[in-house]
Design a protein around this motif. Sequence first.
Motif, PDB file in Angstrom:
ATOM      1  N   THR A 518      -1.690   3.948   4.302  1.00 39.19           N
ATOM      2  CA  THR A 518      -0.543   3.420   3.532  1.00 39.19           C
ATOM      3  C   THR A 518      -0.997   3.522   1.978  1.00 39.19           C
ATOM      4  N   GLU A 522       1.130   4.669  -1.133  1.00 38.48           N
ATOM      5  CA  GLU A 522       1.371   3.872  -2.247  1.00 38.48           C
ATOM      6  C   GLU A 522       1.191   4.731  -3.831  1.00 38.48           C
ATOM      7  N   ARG A 536       1.835  -3.400  -1.117  1.00 40.65           N
ATOM      8  CA  ARG A 536       1.640  -2.778   0.154  1.00 40.65           C
ATOM      9  C   ARG A 536       1.011  -3.925   1.220  1.00 40.65           C
TER      10      ARG A 536
END
Length: 756
Positions: A518, A522, A536
């Motif tokens: 992730t 981002e 996030r």
Amino acid sequence: MKHVNIILPLPLEGQFTYSVPDKLENRAIPGTRALVPLGKSKKYIGIITGDVIPSVIEKPIEYKNIIAVLDDQPIILPQQFRLWTWIADYYMAPLGDVMKAALPTGLKQLEAYKPRVELFVMLQYAFQDESKLHRLLDSLARAPKQLAIVETFIDMAFSESSNTELSNVLLGQDVLLNRARSNPAALKALVQKGVLRIEEHEVGRLNTSLPPRMENIKPLNRAQSEAHENIVQQMLSHAVTLLHGVTSSGKTEIYIHLISEALDRDEQVLYLLPEIALTVQMMQRLRDIFGSRLGIYHSKYSDAERVEIWQKQLSPEPYDVILGARSAVFLPFKRLGLVIIDEEHETSFKQQNPAPRYHARSAAIILAQIYHAKTLLGTATPAIETYNNAREGKYGLVTLTKRYKDIKLPEIEIVDTKDLRRRKMMSGFFSPRLISAIRTALSENKQVILFQNRRGFAPMIECPICGWVPKCPNCDVSLTHHKSTDIITCHYCGYTTRLPEKCPNCESNEIRGRGYGTEKVEDAVSELFPEARIARMDLDTTRSRNAYEKLISDFATGRTNLLIGTQMISKGLDFDNVSVVGILDADSIMNYPDFRAHELAFAMMSQVSGRAGRKGKQGLVILQTKSPKLPLIRQLMEADYSSFFADQLSERRKFHYPPFYRLIYIYLKHRNENTVNSAALELGSRLREILGSRVLGPDKPTVARIKTLFIRKIVLKLENGIDYTHVRTYLRQVNMALLADKHYSSIQIYFDVDPV
Ligand code: ADP
Ligand code: ZN
Ligand code: ZN
């Protein structure tokens, strides 16, 4: 002399016998805790389970005396003990480990629990007399701080209750001083003068003053009422009923109706959720209705609070509704009538480590059986095992196919990333279709959720020149990179080190991350969409106590408008303004090497998709995959659970998996690889003598070394209908025989029954 059996909180099989000194005989009753000696100098708190029949006792003098009985009343009820025994037997775990999992620390360690005390102020009896009180007030004219305390005391005492005697009134010291705008020194002076006295009193930690507001229960619409009626009907003939309802169909509203009906019958309700984060959101919704008849119980609560909830459940006024995660199945209930297991398909209901490795769904169903209570399982994507039970008539089945207010299920668009990559049309993680959908959403002031499952693809570091990858010195895994702090860590043992500047192997300074978590998504998103307000949500950003709630509320209020997350975002969240959900890489979810991979993928992606589009408008899901032709993809697109189920079931039958076979994994661990290897081979061949081809392995598991211990795994596949009790006994015997061999006595062996 009487003898009793006692469970001690130790990873040992069976119970221990102690003798009871005559003076404790009446107090040493089943369910109470006893302080007992063990070995030369150790003392433990154990639970008395019952008397030992005198004829069984051969040499009474050989048993040690219990030192003390700690409770006046049992702290576990017979029903709890039956659950413990079931868990220990079924999951092949020591009873002592079950006890450890069941009780909050404050109930199993001496002095671990401290009641909260506060200081209270009282007026000395002499000043009950009115004239004496007046003279006192006059005499304090030149000590205004003291005068203020006495005057405030009288005011507060009268406003609290006008008809009790003044000297019976207890006022909290802090409140009194605050109201009087005075100080502790003045109070002390009044105590020394014999006007006031201070007492210490226990106060509870639990909030008990919120009145229930049953009028907040929402009336059900027609589809929901029908489902509700159906559930009530099914429960007449089934101990367990499955409510299969699409996301946002109002399952929770139906639960609320069922709970309130159970309360009308004076029954208690246990409401289980798979994760603590979800209980936080559900708490508010239930508290608005059930007020302080609702108690919350899970492992993030302080231990002292958990002890108090436990005690409250034993008191004459227990919580009527308990909302909790896994461990709430262990709480004592007096009149349990209904168990609700929400999101029943979630694998986090299974405890992985340490023992007992129990499945809370199974344990809760057993608990309900013990109380002759009914169980309701609810989900949009039932576990294959559960749906099979429902289809075969073992469970009742109720379906709810419409979302509340007929909001449409989202439209799922499939994007073939393999083809796009070949044509060089992908920008990193993003297909042109997804980019334009995000652009449109942001420009229309809508929100976007991007889903990136990290499970298959941890962000690893790799040297692009020589291929060097940093590995954990204790475990057989590569280390994960955290860009924000530039450290690399092991997710199994916590080993942490700095990311080296140069490759230790070839000295190149081009070490860089590969795979994508992730965090990398981002970065990419903020480059592509500089206008987005990005948040996030994953394990790393939700470590602190309130971080999770803050991320959720920022997104709910629109402070952020693009949320990137792992499966954490897939569950239970209600957002009104999300128009696009992007599933960046469906393959990483589907290709997980496990027989449940497709089941998990279907559940996870259905849930994530359910986040798109709520009030008013149909949402859009863009699902990126390299394998758009898989049947699973079509089933997802059409929300076709039954054909998904049929496919899964035939795979399961073909490859000997649940619900046709019961799985047991046997793990062996040891510091020395040769020792664990030969022990595993030995165990495997002994098991084969009786169980034959039901025994597979030993093999090296995917991660074959954790915390410096080497691991081997044996898999048992037991067909339905086999005498499981028999098999268990046999497994125990073989296990003991192996450990009796001096080469193998230091091997750790444990079982994982019904692994997930
Ligand atoms: P599920 O549990 O099936 O995902 P929920 O019970 O959370 O669905 O319902 C989705 C949303 O619709 C919630 O905000 C809920 O309050 C609302 N809702 C559902 N049924 C009703 C109803 N009968 N009256 C008012 N609101 C409802
Ligand atoms: Zn290198
Ligand atoms: Zn490690």
